[in-house]
Design a protein around this motif. Sequence first.
Motif, short mmCIF file in Angstrom:
data_model
loop_
_atom_site.label_atom_id
_atom_site.label_comp_id
_atom_site.label_asym_id
_atom_site.label_seq_id
_atom_site.Cartn_x
_atom_site.Cartn_y
_atom_site.Cartn_z
N PRO A 1 16.36 50.98 15.28
CA PRO A 1 16.70 51.66 14.03
C PRO A 1 17.04 53.13 14.33
O PRO A 1 16.54 53.70 15.30
CB PRO A 1 15.42 51.57 13.21
CG PRO A 1 14.67 50.42 13.80
CD PRO A 1 15.00 50.46 15.26
N ALA A 2 17.89 53.72 13.53
CA ALA A 2 18.31 55.10 13.77
C ALA A 2 18.27 55.89 12.47
O ALA A 2 18.50 55.36 11.39
CB ALA A 2 19.72 55.12 14.35
N LEU A 3 17.95 57.16 12.62
CA LEU A 3 17.85 58.03 11.45
C LEU A 3 19.07 58.95 11.39
O LEU A 3 19.40 59.62 12.36
CB LEU A 3 16.58 58.88 11.54
CG LEU A 3 16.26 59.75 10.34
CD1 LEU A 3 16.01 58.91 9.11
CD2 LEU A 3 15.06 60.64 10.63
N GLY A 4 19.72 58.97 10.23
CA GLY A 4 20.91 59.81 10.09
C GLY A 4 20.59 61.15 9.45
O GLY A 4 19.48 61.40 8.99
N SER B 1 28.34 50.79 13.80
CA SER B 1 28.61 49.71 12.83
C SER B 1 27.80 49.89 11.56
O SER B 1 28.33 49.78 10.44
CB SER B 1 28.25 48.35 13.46
OG SER B 1 29.02 48.13 14.62
N MET B 2 26.51 50.19 11.71
CA MET B 2 25.64 50.34 10.53
C MET B 2 26.08 51.56 9.70
O MET B 2 26.11 51.51 8.47
CB MET B 2 24.18 50.49 10.97
CG MET B 2 23.62 49.24 11.64
SD MET B 2 21.81 49.29 11.90
CE MET B 2 21.62 50.57 13.12
N SER B 3 26.43 52.64 10.38
CA SER B 3 26.84 53.86 9.67
C SER B 3 28.13 53.64 8.89
O SER B 3 28.31 54.20 7.80
CB SER B 3 27.05 55.00 10.67
OG SER B 3 25.86 55.31 11.33
N GLY C 1 20.00 62.96 0.78
CA GLY C 1 19.27 62.34 1.86
C GLY C 1 20.17 61.60 2.82
O GLY C 1 21.39 61.58 2.66
N ALA C 2 19.54 61.02 3.82
CA ALA C 2 20.27 60.25 4.82
C ALA C 2 19.46 59.00 5.13
O ALA C 2 18.24 58.99 4.99
CB ALA C 2 20.46 61.08 6.08
N PRO C 3 20.14 57.94 5.52
CA PRO C 3 19.44 56.66 5.66
C PRO C 3 18.73 56.49 7.00
O PRO C 3 19.13 57.07 8.00
CB PRO C 3 20.58 55.66 5.56
CG PRO C 3 21.75 56.38 6.15
CD PRO C 3 21.57 57.84 5.77
N LEU C 4 17.69 55.67 6.97
CA LEU C 4 17.11 55.10 8.18
C LEU C 4 17.71 53.70 8.26
O LEU C 4 17.40 52.86 7.43
CB LEU C 4 15.59 55.04 8.07
CG LEU C 4 14.84 54.34 9.19
CD1 LEU C 4 15.03 55.07 10.51
CD2 LEU C 4 13.34 54.26 8.88
N LEU C 5 18.60 53.50 9.21
CA LEU C 5 19.32 52.22 9.28
C LEU C 5 18.80 51.34 10.40
O LEU C 5 18.42 51.83 11.46
CB LEU C 5 20.82 52.47 9.49
CG LEU C 5 21.55 53.21 8.37
CD1 LEU C 5 23.02 53.42 8.73
CD2 LEU C 5 21.44 52.46 7.04
N GLY C 6 18.79 50.05 10.14
CA GLY C 6 18.34 49.10 11.16
C GLY C 6 16.97 48.52 10.85
O GLY C 6 16.55 47.56 11.47
#
Lengths: 328, 328
Positions: free
Chosen positions: B122-125, B156-158, B281-286
């Motif tokens: 998972p990655a934090l934007g 891809s997620m972004s 805000g920004a997403p935590l994706l994954g």
Amino acid sequence: MIYVDAFGGDYAPDAMVKGAVLAVQEFNREITLVGHEEKIKEVFDKNNLSMDKISIIHAPEEITCHDESALAIRRKKQSSLVVAANLIKEDRNSVLVTAGSTGAVLSAGVLVTGRIKGVKRPALGAVLPARKKPILLMDCGANADCTSEYIKQFASMSSIYMKYVMGVENPKVALANIGSEEEKGNKLYKEAHQVLKETEDINFAGNMEGTEIMNSDNDVIVCDGFTGNIILKTIEGMGNLMKDILKDVFYTNTKTKLSYVLTKNVLNKEMAKLSSKRYGGAPLLGVNGGIIKAHGNSDETAFKNAIGQAIKFEENEVLEKIKNIYAK
Amino acid sequence: MIYVDAFGGDYAPDAMVKGAVLAVQEFNREITLVGHEEKIKEVFDKNNLSMDKISIIHAPEEITCHDESALAIRRKKQSSLVVAANLIKEDRNSVLVTAGSTGAVLSAGVLVTGRIKGVKRPALGAVLPARKKPILLMDCGANADCTSEYIKQFASMSSIYMKYVMGVENPKVALANIGSEEEKGNKLYKEAHQVLKETEDINFAGNMEGTEIMNSDNDVIVCDGFTGNIILKTIEGMGNLMKDILKDVFYTNTKTKLSYVLTKNVLNKEMAKLSSKRYGGAPLLGVNGGIIKAHGNSDETAFKNAIGQAIKFEENEVLEKIKNIYAK
């Protein structure tokens, strides 16, 4: 001797010639300009400048931004940069000032001048015009892939440079990182922190985050060349953005235009402090010769300042001092 | 449902409560505040706010900045963040908005909500308030050590997030790097460039240097979390530096003080555009749940904006869309 590569920057050869004349006036030292003799003399004639204490060594070729760096250094033997690099190779006490492209200067340093025995990788610095004092960022692009051992060497060499050229007693060295605690960072930076902590010839100040860089009390920031280049260019980009925003703000209407008239002297003075030209140049450390790289867009004042750094580099025998670390 | 972690940020619980009330007014959606019920109600009472469409789920514990993140998530089962993370785990279509610390939010995402099957990390934007448009920087600190495969997944997620939450058709994805040519960079970035070039579900725009970030036409910048964090904090540091310089400039003398009076409205408006609060805000994706992380210093407007992003995340089934990539 101080050798000045009279070609290579955006304002060549004018900025170099005028910078050299300013340097003679300020530092009263002999300077040799290297480059196409006729073109250099033209600048003296056109501007009615004195050649007192200045000599010229003819080098008819130029390395341009279209040249592939390493190839150009190998093939253009008569270019100002290669001729000058050979001159400092012959006399290791001399120092070269150049505004050539990063790639070309790096190639000249490694291929012509050679590495200092014991140095793993030469590194190119940049002097950041931070708020409280100038900070040497090392490496800022010579080595995209680094080990903690390289970073340790950057720290030791930079400390000597800051002490003897920039006059900083016991320079504080910080490691660029993503948190202040020592366990922060990726694998390389966790390891580099431990290595720096145990390096005796530096004054290690711990990790430093991106937020602190331009407002820091430290004198040197070490990092791998990939990270250093990202930092350097992000700072440059933000500086440009701020200038654009201020321009737009002041151009908005009659009131803001008047506002600019009232504040421009103070504002321009403060903004000039953030200019990369303020400190002239930054060293290529780890090569077996003194090389100060000036920014490509250096004007005559920036060049004069870079020559001033080169003089201190020579007078304080910085090259010898760096060699001594690795001779042990 | 949209769950709001009412604790965790610098202005908790005031900013969250007021932000939720603003969000109900603007988006006309039901919102659940998670946190210490009495303390939340106090904010409603003191400010005479309507609880229309707002409910509260009691969670008496708080995770503070003194807590070690992963440990706090494991132990403080009654904290607002853990209770909220469990709520989105039970209903995967719901979305959580939190201003908790990066470490705590990351731990909650990974330990409570869990990873999406097929997602490596998972990655934090972070949403950068760049000049031309908002840019999603991914990863900005969750993964200090990355492989090119991780970076590909960030891309891809972004892209899905930018399309369905920020409304960008065919978002352009750039790779942070130290040169525009594809052979530039360190080992990881040379490889990542090749991998991104061959990734079919993204619109790859090539490398982007630090100078371009805040003035870019791209919509997403991908990089490893170490580099992203360096970029994010260097930008933040330069922004603070510019504010300090302008303050000093305008305070210099009577003329500059008058200058400030004439320009402050326009100037403050322009500077506010550079604020991290602008995009909420920004997403935590994954992770297997919708999580929007608001900046720690978010005020009520920033929180309202973050809730707006969460609503789009839910309505457009962004979690499902990301899962679909890796279900193949």
